[in-house]
Design a protein around this motif. Structure first.
Motif, PDB file in Angstrom:
ATOM      1  N   ASP A   1     -26.343  13.077 -23.658  1.00 32.85           N
ATOM      2  CA  ASP A   1     -26.172  12.440 -24.711  1.00 32.85           C
ATOM      3  C   ASP A   1     -27.588  12.223 -25.476  1.00 32.85           C
ATOM      4  O   ASP A   1     -27.501  11.267 -26.280  1.00 32.85           O
ATOM      5  CB  ASP A   1     -25.452  11.171 -24.602  1.00 32.85           C
ATOM      6  N   TYR A   2     -28.706  12.961 -25.390  1.00 36.08           N
ATOM      7  CA  TYR A   2     -29.743  12.720 -25.728  1.00 36.08           C
ATOM      8  C   TYR A   2     -29.898  12.469 -27.292  1.00 36.08           C
ATOM      9  O   TYR A   2     -30.283  11.568 -27.937  1.00 36.08           O
ATOM     10  CB  TYR A   2     -30.870  13.691 -25.429  1.00 36.08           C
ATOM     11  N   LEU A   3     -29.307  13.488 -28.101  1.00 38.70           N
ATOM     12  CA  LEU A   3     -29.354  13.496 -29.514  1.00 38.70           C
ATOM     13  C   LEU A   3     -28.299  12.415 -30.189  1.00 38.70           C
ATOM     14  O   LEU A   3     -28.817  11.655 -30.875  1.00 38.70           O
ATOM     15  CB  LEU A   3     -29.005  14.748 -29.995  1.00 38.70           C
ATOM     16  N   GLU A   4     -26.988  12.342 -29.457  1.00 38.58           N
ATOM     17  CA  GLU A   4     -26.407  11.169 -30.117  1.00 38.58           C
ATOM     18  C   GLU A   4     -26.822   9.885 -29.933  1.00 38.58           C
ATOM     19  O   GLU A   4     -26.947   9.078 -30.933  1.00 38.58           O
ATOM     20  CB  GLU A   4     -25.089  11.444 -29.135  1.00 38.58           C
ATOM     21  N   ASP A   5     -27.688   9.392 -28.862  1.00 45.31           N
ATOM     22  CA  ASP A   5     -28.204   8.427 -28.503  1.00 45.31           C
ATOM     23  C   ASP A   5     -29.507   8.094 -29.430  1.00 45.31           C
ATOM     24  O   ASP A   5     -29.743   7.069 -30.248  1.00 45.31           O
ATOM     25  CB  ASP A   5     -28.616   8.078 -26.915  1.00 45.31           C
TER      26      ASP A   5
ATOM     27  N   PRO B   1     -38.520  20.717 -33.500  1.00 46.18           N
ATOM     28  CA  PRO B   1     -38.402  22.166 -32.995  1.00 46.18           C
ATOM     29  C   PRO B   1     -39.561  22.667 -32.497  1.00 46.18           C
ATOM     30  O   PRO B   1     -39.746  23.631 -31.539  1.00 46.18           O
ATOM     31  CB  PRO B   1     -38.069  22.951 -34.573  1.00 46.18           C
ATOM     32  N   GLU B   2     -40.905  22.087 -32.996  1.00 48.51           N
ATOM     33  CA  GLU B   2     -42.395  22.723 -32.484  1.00 48.51           C
ATOM     34  C   GLU B   2     -42.349  22.159 -30.869  1.00 48.51           C
ATOM     35  O   GLU B   2     -43.327  22.564 -30.340  1.00 48.51           O
ATOM     36  CB  GLU B   2     -43.515  22.193 -33.355  1.00 48.51           C
ATOM     37  N   ASN B   3     -41.607  21.148 -30.454  1.00 49.68           N
ATOM     38  CA  ASN B   3     -41.749  20.565 -29.213  1.00 49.68           C
ATOM     39  C   ASN B   3     -40.597  21.123 -28.139  1.00 49.68           C
ATOM     40  O   ASN B   3     -40.233  20.510 -27.158  1.00 49.68           O
ATOM     41  CB  ASN B   3     -41.697  19.017 -29.134  1.00 49.68           C
ATOM     42  N   ILE B   4     -39.723  22.331 -28.556  1.00 50.63           N
ATOM     43  CA  ILE B   4     -38.692  22.333 -27.804  1.00 50.63           C
ATOM     44  C   ILE B   4     -38.842  22.795 -26.428  1.00 50.63           C
ATOM     45  O   ILE B   4     -38.142  22.786 -25.485  1.00 50.63           O
ATOM     46  CB  ILE B   4     -37.763  23.716 -28.679  1.00 50.63           C
TER      47      ILE B   4
ATOM     48  N   VAL C   1     -41.370  22.128 -24.421  1.00 50.65           N
ATOM     49  CA  VAL C   1     -41.577  20.859 -23.302  1.00 50.65           C
ATOM     50  C   VAL C   1     -40.665  19.933 -23.178  1.00 50.65           C
ATOM     51  O   VAL C   1     -40.342  19.348 -22.169  1.00 50.65           O
ATOM     52  CB  VAL C   1     -42.817  19.933 -23.854  1.00 50.65           C
ATOM     53  N   ALA C   2     -39.469  19.939 -24.254  1.00 46.56           N
ATOM     54  CA  ALA C   2     -38.487  19.022 -24.176  1.00 46.56           C
ATOM     55  C   ALA C   2     -37.596  19.645 -23.106  1.00 46.56           C
ATOM     56  O   ALA C   2     -37.086  18.971 -22.291  1.00 46.56           O
ATOM     57  CB  ALA C   2     -37.808  19.244 -25.633  1.00 46.56           C
ATOM     58  N   VAL C   3     -37.508  20.948 -23.107  1.00 43.65           N
ATOM     59  CA  VAL C   3     -36.418  21.498 -22.220  1.00 43.65           C
ATOM     60  C   VAL C   3     -37.211  21.280 -20.715  1.00 43.65           C
ATOM     61  O   VAL C   3     -36.289  21.192 -19.887  1.00 43.65           O
ATOM     62  CB  VAL C   3     -36.660  23.091 -22.372  1.00 43.65           C
ATOM     63  N   GLN C   4     -38.239  21.265 -20.534  1.00 46.21           N
ATOM     64  CA  GLN C   4     -38.988  20.962 -19.317  1.00 46.21           C
ATOM     65  C   GLN C   4     -38.799  19.708 -18.936  1.00 46.21           C
ATOM     66  O   GLN C   4     -38.461  19.256 -17.659  1.00 46.21           O
ATOM     67  CB  GLN C   4     -40.598  21.260 -19.405  1.00 46.21           C
ATOM     68  N   CYS C   5     -38.738  18.558 -19.745  1.00 46.82           N
ATOM     69  CA  CYS C   5     -38.285  17.140 -19.626  1.00 46.82           C
ATOM     70  C   CYS C   5     -37.080  17.090 -19.158  1.00 46.82           C
ATOM     71  O   CYS C   5     -36.732  16.452 -18.125  1.00 46.82           O
ATOM     72  CB  CYS C   5     -38.432  16.426 -20.597  1.00 46.82           C
ATOM     73  N   LEU C   6     -35.965  17.847 -19.902  1.00 49.09           N
ATOM     74  CA  LEU C   6     -34.620  17.919 -19.575  1.00 49.09           C
ATOM     75  C   LEU C   6     -34.463  18.226 -18.025  1.00 49.09           C
ATOM     76  O   LEU C   6     -33.638  17.780 -17.501  1.00 49.09           O
ATOM     77  CB  LEU C   6     -33.945  18.778 -20.556  1.00 49.09           C
ATOM     78  N   ASN C   7     -35.040  19.394 -17.780  1.00 52.47           N
ATOM     79  CA  ASN C   7     -34.921  20.050 -16.361  1.00 52.47           C
ATOM     80  C   ASN C   7     -35.394  19.132 -15.400  1.00 52.47           C
ATOM     81  O   ASN C   7     -34.813  19.105 -14.213  1.00 52.47           O
ATOM     82  CB  ASN C   7     -35.635  21.286 -16.286  1.00 52.47           C
TER      83      ASN C   7
ATOM     84  N   VAL D   1     -29.111  21.095 -26.036  1.00 51.57           N
ATOM     85  CA  VAL D   1     -29.205  19.493 -26.007  1.00 51.57           C
ATOM     86  C   VAL D   1     -30.064  18.931 -27.138  1.00 51.57           C
ATOM     87  O   VAL D   1     -29.717  17.416 -27.274  1.00 51.57           O
ATOM     88  CB  VAL D   1     -29.735  19.049 -24.387  1.00 51.57           C
ATOM     89  N   PHE D   2     -30.929  19.312 -27.341  1.00 48.92           N
ATOM     90  CA  PHE D   2     -31.811  18.733 -28.672  1.00 48.92           C
ATOM     91  C   PHE D   2     -31.482  18.848 -29.976  1.00 48.92           C
ATOM     92  O   PHE D   2     -31.912  18.840 -30.871  1.00 48.92           O
ATOM     93  CB  PHE D   2     -33.350  19.104 -28.148  1.00 48.92           C
ATOM     94  N   ARG D   3     -30.437  19.785 -30.134  1.00 50.05           N
ATOM     95  CA  ARG D   3     -29.891  20.360 -31.294  1.00 50.05           C
ATOM     96  C   ARG D   3     -28.476  19.875 -31.765  1.00 50.05           C
ATOM     97  O   ARG D   3     -28.254  20.154 -32.960  1.00 50.05           O
ATOM     98  CB  ARG D   3     -30.006  21.778 -31.386  1.00 50.05           C
ATOM     99  N   GLY D   4     -27.672  19.602 -30.680  1.00 52.76           N
ATOM    100  CA  GLY D   4     -26.145  19.304 -31.089  1.00 52.76           C
ATOM    101  C   GLY D   4     -25.386  18.859 -29.443  1.00 52.76           C
ATOM    102  O   GLY D   4     -26.422  18.158 -28.831  1.00 52.76           O
ATOM    103  N   VAL D   5     -24.402  19.240 -29.506  1.00 52.18           N
ATOM    104  CA  VAL D   5     -23.580  18.799 -28.330  1.00 52.18           C
ATOM    105  C   VAL D   5     -23.460  19.854 -27.553  1.00 52.18           C
ATOM    106  O   VAL D   5     -22.846  21.097 -27.652  1.00 52.18           O
ATOM    107  CB  VAL D   5     -22.204  17.999 -28.882  1.00 52.18           C
ATOM    108  N   VAL D   6     -23.609  19.481 -25.933  1.00 53.64           N
ATOM    109  CA  VAL D   6     -23.147  20.712 -25.080  1.00 53.64           C
ATOM    110  C   VAL D   6     -22.121  20.090 -24.354  1.00 53.64           C
ATOM    111  O   VAL D   6     -21.934  19.031 -24.073  1.00 53.64           O
ATOM    112  CB  VAL D   6     -24.357  20.575 -23.991  1.00 53.64           C
TER     113      VAL D   6
END
Length: 418
Positions: A220-224, A250-253, A255-261, A310-315
Motif C-alpha cells: 500500500d505504499y502509493l495509497e498511503d 520516475p527517476e528514482n524507480i 532505488v525504489a525497487v531496491q528498497c521494496l525488495n 508498486v510505485f505507480r498503482g495497485v498490485v
C-alpha cells in the motif's frame, strides 16, 4: 474481453472459479444460519459484514461459540481502530479515548456519536456490541479486554511519532496486528478447539500478525502516500532516498525497487514461524481462518517483489488466483507447497545487482528447508488437457456471467487485497 484474455492465460484459474462459483465456496465459508440468534448478535453479524471485506466469511465459518467470540473481538477492535483513524478527533481527546477504550466494554451506555469515519456505526451502536461482549464467557471477555487495552496504548504511542527503525516497525506492527494474532490464538485455546500451546506461544502468534501487516504496508505504499500516511521504516528507505515520497518519482524507480525488495526480504523472515504455527492447528475451521490470509500474503509479496508497479498503482493478485489459494489452503502440506511455490517465484526474480540479494536468498533457503514440495504441489498445478479444454470453452461461453460474481464471493476473495 480483457477478463477473458486473463483467464485464457491462467487456465487453472478458470477451473477454480467455476468450482468455487458452483458450490466449492461452501467448503471454506459455509453459510451461517442467523435466524436462531438473538437480536443483538444478528446486529453484530450485520456490522461484521458491513465493515469487513476480508474476514467476515471465515469468521462466520468458525465452529461453535468461538465464532461469536471472534466476531465480537473483531468489532471491538474495529471500533478502536475507527477512533484511531478519525482525524477529526483532537489528539488531546483521542489519546485518552484510546487508553480507556477497553473500560467502555463494561459501560452499557457508552457510545461515540461524533465520528466522521465510514465505519462509525460500530461506535454509534457500541452498546449493542458491548452487551454481546458481556454475554460471552468470562474467559473470552478477559482476552478481548486485555488485547483492546494493549492495542489502545500502542496506537496512542504511535499517533505522534513516525516509524523510524526496523525495531519500531516491528513494534508498530505488533500493536496493530501482532496483538490480534495473540488475542485470536488465546481465543482458539480458550474454546478448547486448539491446544493450550497455541495461545501460550505468543512469539509465533505475533509473527502471524506481523507477516500480514507488513505485506499490507509494503503493497500500500502509493495509497498511503496519497493519504499522507507513512509506515515504511526510515532506517530502510533513508538509504535509498531523502524523503519516502521521493521513491514514487520516475527517476528514482531503480532505488525504489531496491528498497521494496529489502522490505519484502524482511517480511519473509516471518514465514517459518507462520508454517510452524499452522502446523499446530487441529480444528479445520480454525486452520482455514488462519491459513487463507497467510497464503494470500505470500502471493501478494511474490507479485510485489522487484515490481515497479508498486510505485505507480495497485498490485493485486488475480481473483482466480485468490480463489485457487482459498480452495487449496486447507491442510498444512498444501500450505507448505504454496509457500514453496511463491518463494521460488521470488527467487527467480532476484536481481544479481540487488543490495539485498544475498539476504533474500538466505531467507528463501530457510523457508525451503521447512516447506519442501510434496504431492499437493502436483495436484495444484496439473490438470487434464481435456478437462481444461472443457473449462476454457465453458468460460468463453459464460465469461460475462462469471465476471459478476456474487458480492459475498467478490468481497471474500479480496482477502488478498486488503
Amino acid at each position: 474481453m480483457e477478463l477473458l484474455r486473463k483467464w485464457l492465460g491462467h487456465p487453472e484459474d478458470i477451473y477454480h472459479l467455476l468450482r468455487f462459483k458452483m458450490g466449492g465456496y461452501r467448503a471454506v465459508m459455509p453459510r451461517m444460519d442467523t435466524d436462531s440468534l438473538g437480536c443483538g448478535l444478528r446486529t453484530c453479524y450485520r456490522y461484521l459484514n458491513q465493515t469487513s471485506r476480508s474476514f467476515a466469511a471465515v469468521i462466520q465459518a468458525l465452529d461453535g461459540e468461538l465464532r461469536h467470540a471472534v466476531c465480537i473481538f473483531y468489532l471491538v477492535l474495529r471500533a478502536l481502530d475507527t477512533v484511531e483513524d478519525d482525524m477529526s478527533i483532537p489528539l488531546d481527546v483521542k489519546v485518552p479515548m484510546l487508553h480507556e477504550f477497553h473500560s467502555h466494554l463494561y459501560q452499557p451506555d457508552w457510545k461515540y456519536t461524533e465520528s466522521k469515519e465510514k465505519d462509525r456505526q460500530v461506535l454509534e451502536d457500541f452498546p449493542t456490541i458491548s452487551m454481546e461482549f458481556r454475554n460471552l464467557s468470562k474467559v473470552y471477555q478477559d482476552v478481548i479486554s486485555d488485547i483492546c487495552h494493549k492495542m489502545g496504548v500502542g496506537m496512542a504511542e504511535f499517533l505522534e511519532k513516525k516509524v523510524d527503525s526496523q525495531h519500531e516497525w516491528d513494534k508498530y506492527c505488533h500493536y496493530v496486528a501482532g496483538l490480534v494474532g495473540i488475542g485470536l490464538s488465546r481465543l482458539f485455546s480458550a474454546s478448547e478447539l486448539e491446544d493450550s500451546i497455541v495461545g501460550q506461544d505468543t512469539d509465533l502468534a505475533n509473527s502471524m500478525g506481523l507477516f500480514l501487516q507488513k505485506t499490507n504496508i509494503i503493497r500500500d505504499y502509493l495509497e498511503d502516500q496519497m493519504e499522507g500516511r507513512e509506515f515504511w521504516p526510515r532506517e530502510v528507505w533513508s538509504r535509498y532516498a531523502k524523503k519516502l515520497s521521493d521513491l514514487a518519482k520516475p527517476e528514482n524507480i531503480d532505488v525504489a525497487v531496491q528498497c521494496l525488495n529489502e522490505l519484502i526480504t524482511n517480511a519473509l523472515h516471518h514465514v517459518p514461524d507462520v508454517i510452524t504455527y499452522l502446523s499446530r492447528l487441529k480444528n479445520q475451521s480454525v486452520f482455514n481462518f488462519c491459513a487463507i490470509p497467510q497464503v494470500m500474503a505470500i502471493a501478494t509479496l511474490a507479485a510485489c517483489y522487484n515490481n515497479q508497479q508498486v510505485f505507480r498503482g495497485v498490485v493485486k493478485i488475480r481473483k482466480g488466483q485468490a480463489v485457487t489459494l482459498m480452495m487449496d489452503a486447507t491442510n498444512i502440506q498444501a500450505v507448505k507447497a504454496i509457500m514453496y511455490q511463491y518463494v521460488e517465484e521470488i527467487y527467480q526474480k532476484i536481481p544479481s545487482t540487488d543490495p539485498s540479494s544475498n539476504k533474500t536468498q538466505q531467507v528463501i533457503a530457510s523457508i525451503r528447508a521447512i516447506s519442501l514440495p510434496g504431492s499437493p504441489m502436483a495436484s495444484r498445478h496439473h490438470y487434464s488437457p481435456i478437462y481444461l479444454s472443457c473449462a476454457m470453452l465453458l468460460a468463453a461461453l459464460s465469461w460475462q456471467y462469471l465476471s459478476t460474481l456474487s458480492k459475498a464471493t467478490e468481497d471474500y476473495v479480496q482477502a488478498g487485497e486488503n
